[in-house]
Design a protein around this motif. Sequence first.
Motif, PDB file in Angstrom:
ATOM      1  N   ARG A   6       0.831  -1.206   0.000  1.00 25.31           N
ATOM      2  CA  ARG A   6       0.000   0.000   0.000  1.00 25.31           C
ATOM      3  C   ARG A   6       0.870   1.262   0.000  1.00 25.31           C
ATOM      4  NH1 ARG A   6      -4.441  -1.337   4.738  1.00 25.31           N
ATOM      5  NH2 ARG A   6      -5.054  -3.428   4.002  1.00 25.31           N
ATOM      6  N   ALA A   7       1.934   1.217   0.790  1.00 21.55           N
ATOM      7  CA  ALA A   7       2.809   2.390   0.870  1.00 21.55           C
ATOM      8  C   ALA A   7       3.463   2.680  -0.476  1.00 21.55           C
ATOM      9  CB  ALA A   7       3.878   2.185   1.942  1.00 21.55           C
ATOM     10  N   ASN A   8       3.983   1.633  -1.123  1.00 17.79           N
ATOM     11  CA  ASN A   8       4.640   1.829  -2.416  1.00 17.79           C
ATOM     12  C   ASN A   8       3.651   2.275  -3.485  1.00 17.79           C
ATOM     13  OD1 ASN A   8       7.165   1.164  -1.427  1.00 17.79           O
ATOM     14  ND2 ASN A   8       6.956  -1.015  -1.946  1.00 17.79           N
ATOM     15  N   ALA A   9       2.436   1.762  -3.421  1.00 15.75           N
ATOM     16  CA  ALA A   9       1.421   2.160  -4.402  1.00 15.75           C
ATOM     17  C   ALA A   9       1.056   3.630  -4.251  1.00 15.75           C
ATOM     18  CB  ALA A   9       0.176   1.283  -4.249  1.00 15.75           C
ATOM     19  N   ALA A  10       1.109   4.140  -3.003  1.00 15.42           N
ATOM     20  CA  ALA A  10       0.767   5.538  -2.750  1.00 15.42           C
ATOM     21  C   ALA A  10       1.987   6.453  -2.827  1.00 15.42           C
ATOM     22  CB  ALA A  10       0.114   5.674  -1.373  1.00 15.42           C
ATOM     23  N   GLY A  11       3.147   5.874  -3.080  1.00 16.19           N
ATOM     24  CA  GLY A  11       4.367   6.690  -3.083  1.00 16.19           C
ATOM     25  C   GLY A  11       4.740   7.156  -1.691  1.00 16.19           C
ATOM     26  N   ALA A  12       4.323   6.418  -0.680  1.00 15.50           N
ATOM     27  CA  ALA A  12       4.587   6.802   0.712  1.00 15.50           C
ATOM     28  C   ALA A  12       5.830   6.091   1.227  1.00 15.50           C
ATOM     29  CB  ALA A  12       3.385   6.478   1.591  1.00 15.50           C
ATOM     30  N   ARG A  13       6.370   6.632   2.303  1.00 20.02           N
ATOM     31  CA  ARG A  13       7.589   6.070   2.875  1.00 20.02           C
ATOM     32  C   ARG A  13       7.456   5.822   4.364  1.00 20.02           C
ATOM     33  NH1 ARG A  13      11.874   9.862   2.423  1.00 20.02           N
ATOM     34  NH2 ARG A  13      13.158   8.126   3.160  1.00 20.02           N
ATOM     35  N   ALA A  14       6.243   5.802   4.887  1.00 20.47           N
ATOM     36  CA  ALA A  14       6.050   5.577   6.309  1.00 20.47           C
ATOM     37  C   ALA A  14       4.705   4.922   6.546  1.00 20.47           C
ATOM     38  CB  ALA A  14       6.139   6.900   7.072  1.00 20.47           C
ATOM     39  N   LEU A  15       4.615   4.217   7.690  1.00 22.85           N
ATOM     40  CA  LEU A  15       3.387   3.523   8.060  1.00 22.85           C
ATOM     41  C   LEU A  15       2.944   3.988   9.438  1.00 22.85           C
ATOM     42  CD1 LEU A  15       4.411  -0.119   7.038  1.00 22.85           C
ATOM     43  CD2 LEU A  15       2.965   1.457   5.732  1.00 22.85           C
ATOM     44  N   VAL A  16       1.656   4.304   9.565  1.00 23.45           N
ATOM     45  CA  VAL A  16       1.072   4.698  10.845  1.00 23.45           C
ATOM     46  C   VAL A  16       0.009   3.674  11.204  1.00 23.45           C
ATOM     47  CG1 VAL A  16      -0.175   6.480  12.111  1.00 23.45           C
ATOM     48  CG2 VAL A  16       1.501   7.134  10.364  1.00 23.45           C
ATOM     49  N   VAL A  17       0.158   3.066  12.365  1.00 22.51           N
ATOM     50  CA  VAL A  17      -0.834   2.092  12.822  1.00 22.51           C
ATOM     51  C   VAL A  17      -1.996   2.841  13.459  1.00 22.51           C
ATOM     52  CG1 VAL A  17      -1.271   0.134  14.354  1.00 22.51           C
ATOM     53  CG2 VAL A  17       0.939   0.347  13.199  1.00 22.51           C
ATOM     54  N   VAL A  18      -3.233   2.556  12.986  1.00 19.65           N
ATOM     55  CA  VAL A  18      -4.426   3.247  13.469  1.00 19.65           C
ATOM     56  C   VAL A  18      -5.430   2.209  13.958  1.00 19.65           C
ATOM     57  CG1 VAL A  18      -4.085   5.184  11.885  1.00 19.65           C
ATOM     58  CG2 VAL A  18      -5.496   3.241  11.180  1.00 19.65           C
ATOM     59  N   ASP A  19      -6.404   2.688  14.745  1.00 19.07           N
ATOM     60  CA  ASP A  19      -7.476   1.800  15.180  1.00 19.07           C
ATOM     61  C   ASP A  19      -8.607   1.824  14.158  1.00 19.07           C
ATOM     62  OD1 ASP A  19      -8.830   4.165  15.581  1.00 19.07           O
ATOM     63  OD2 ASP A  19      -8.696   4.110  17.777  1.00 19.07           O
ATOM     64  N   ALA A  20      -9.707   1.195  14.494  1.00 17.37           N
ATOM     65  CA  ALA A  20     -10.816   1.108  13.535  1.00 17.37           C
ATOM     66  C   ALA A  20     -11.414   2.455  13.202  1.00 17.37           C
ATOM     67  CB  ALA A  20     -11.905   0.180  14.100  1.00 17.37           C
ATOM     68  N   ASP A  21     -11.249   3.434  14.079  1.00 15.43           N
ATOM     69  CA  ASP A  21     -11.767   4.780  13.833  1.00 15.43           C
ATOM     70  C   ASP A  21     -10.764   5.682  13.125  1.00 15.43           C
ATOM     71  OD1 ASP A  21     -14.160   4.133  15.121  1.00 15.43           O
ATOM     72  OD2 ASP A  21     -13.302   4.608  17.097  1.00 15.43           O
ATOM     73  N   GLY A  22      -9.590   5.162  12.824  1.00 12.56           N
ATOM     74  CA  GLY A  22      -8.569   5.961  12.158  1.00 12.56           C
ATOM     75  C   GLY A  22      -7.707   6.779  13.096  1.00 12.56           C
ATOM     76  N   THR A  23      -7.799   6.540  14.388  1.00 13.82           N
ATOM     77  CA  THR A  23      -6.971   7.269  15.349  1.00 13.82           C
ATOM     78  C   THR A  23      -5.579   6.647  15.396  1.00 13.82           C
ATOM     79  OG1 THR A  23      -8.902   7.790  16.695  1.00 13.82           O
ATOM     80  CG2 THR A  23      -6.737   8.002  17.751  1.00 13.82           C
ATOM     81  N   PRO A  24      -4.526   7.419  15.204  1.00 13.96           N
ATOM     82  CA  PRO A  24      -3.174   6.848  15.210  1.00 13.96           C
ATOM     83  C   PRO A  24      -2.795   6.309  16.581  1.00 13.96           C
ATOM     84  CG  PRO A  24      -3.082   9.242  15.115  1.00 13.96           C
ATOM     85  CD  PRO A  24      -4.514   8.874  14.939  1.00 13.96           C
ATOM     86  N   LEU A  25      -2.193   5.126  16.592  1.00 12.41           N
ATOM     87  CA  LEU A  25      -1.782   4.475  17.835  1.00 12.41           C
ATOM     88  C   LEU A  25      -0.275   4.355  17.960  1.00 12.41           C
ATOM     89  CD1 LEU A  25      -4.352   1.525  17.799  1.00 12.41           C
ATOM     90  CD2 LEU A  25      -4.560   3.710  19.008  1.00 12.41           C
ATOM     91  N   SER A  26       0.403   4.098  16.841  1.00 16.25           N
ATOM     92  CA  SER A  26       1.849   3.877  16.889  1.00 16.25           C
ATOM     93  C   SER A  26       2.444   4.092  15.511  1.00 16.25           C
ATOM     94  CB  SER A  26       2.158   2.464  17.400  1.00 16.25           C
ATOM     95  OG  SER A  26       1.501   1.497  16.592  1.00 16.25           O
ATOM     96  N   LEU A  27       3.778   4.141  15.471  1.00 12.87           N
ATOM     97  CA  LEU A  27       4.512   4.323  14.219  1.00 12.87           C
ATOM     98  C   LEU A  27       5.380   3.097  13.971  1.00 12.87           C
ATOM     99  CD1 LEU A  27       5.752   8.020  14.620  1.00 12.87           C
ATOM    100  CD2 LEU A  27       3.697   7.205  13.453  1.00 12.87           C
ATOM    101  N   VAL A  28       5.329   2.577  12.756  1.00 11.69           N
ATOM    102  CA  VAL A  28       6.154   1.428  12.398  1.00 11.69           C
ATOM    103  C   VAL A  28       7.591   1.909  12.205  1.00 11.69           C
ATOM    104  CG1 VAL A  28       6.512  -0.445  10.769  1.00 11.69           C
ATOM    105  CG2 VAL A  28       4.192   0.302  11.318  1.00 11.69           C
ATOM    106  N   ARG A  29       8.500   1.278  12.904  1.00  8.50           N
ATOM    107  CA  ARG A  29       9.896   1.713  12.881  1.00  8.50           C
ATOM    108  C   ARG A  29      10.608   1.181  11.639  1.00  8.50           C
ATOM    109  NH1 ARG A  29      12.423  -0.963  16.472  1.00  8.50           N
ATOM    110  NH2 ARG A  29      10.728  -2.415  16.910  1.00  8.50           N
TER     111      ARG A  29
END
Length: 478
Positions: free
Chosen positions: A374-397
Amino acid sequence: MDESGGSGQPRSGTEEPASHHATPTTPPADPAPPEPSDPPPTPEDETPREDEDKPADADTSRQTAAGPPAPGEHPPTAGDRTLAHSGAGKPPKPPAPRGGLLMGRPFGVPVYVAPSWFLVAALITWVFGGQLDRVLPELGAARYLVSLFFAVAFYASVLVHELAHTVAALRFKLPVRRIQLQFFGGVSEIEKESDTPGREFVLAFVGPLLSLVLAGVFYGAMQSVEPGTVPGVLLAGLMISNLIVAAFNLLPGLPLDGGRMLRAVVWKITGKPMSGTIAAAWVGRALAVSVLIGLPLLTQSGALGSNAEDNVGMDTVMDALLAAILAAIIWTGAGNSLRMARLREHLPELHARTLTRRAVPVEGDTPLSEALRRANAAGARALVVVDADGTPLSLVREAAIVGVPEHRRPWVAVSGLAADLTEGMRVSAELSGEELLEALRATPATEYLVVEETGEIYGVLSAADVERAFVKAMARPS
């Protein structure tokens, strides 16, 4: 003495980026980006970059979370590599440990005595004790107790000098990190530059002014005691010492207080603080050369009050050594002032918004391979872990990602590679310059969640990207 070292190493890993007001003691007597479609590497292709230094602590002296920005709305990222190709940097270095013995917290500012102070206290005790033996021979060995009292009283005067700088800085709402008494005097570590030349002038002038006031107080006290007694000798020594401290600090060259006053004057005339720093720093370097050459010549000529024929042998060597130490301190302080001014000049080029990497939100049970797709398809370079409501919980290192072999990525959930978000790891996309570095330094981490003022996720800021941008900015000429 007034040094500029940092507010200082991003203290960016190089300088002490705070302004330092120091009072000397009286001498006794980027790579090309691959396409987002590039396949992710295995650990053998790339390992985390854990040996990078972090941006300098530019002594100076904010932040908020829920759907990803559309790819077309995100600015260019810093360090254009895909997420799987990115290395990991170390978090910004925390403030340096406080050295020395804590003596108290006047006005809420900690005062430390560095170990080197005990060396100079012993030196003053020995030298002043020898002078007392000629003036008050009846004291005998007790003269060294009197000399030690003089050394402590003199450094108390130095502390008053530094407190004058500190009170003025606090009055102008400039944070003061600490005061330290050390070998050649005191240092008030002020974390921000004055915002006007007038305040800069006042901030520098109050130290020598208080030393002159103390000299006057000691002179007045001398009038009420007998001149050949222990109190008379102590008061005379303290009066002369404070006069020397005031006069020396008023010399017009950085890092002395007089140099900061000269900087303020040139700043006022030209309208450019950098011009004032350059002028005062070069005058400081000329002053260092003058001290190196002139002080031994003055001593040998008898201009400082001794007979020329007596200034031979060990005394000559000691005078030359003292001159060399003073000259080195002044020359180094002037150079540090120039470097810190250059650092501050480039700090505004650091913007959280332009350095932030595009990020995609994923739920914690998402396989790493799917998250990277998903990240490569969007041209993104980072991942944010979110809950079902989209609230960020953590950052993938990043370091955790490159540590997972490619054949295992479909079986590893991103939640196991993420660092929980703390409040300090959320930074505003509007931060820049010293405010950005202060926010990163307050909560050391490898990645930070960057949010809009509305609370929406903007992306992820890597500490390594901040360092690279800072080094690149510093490499460009002023």
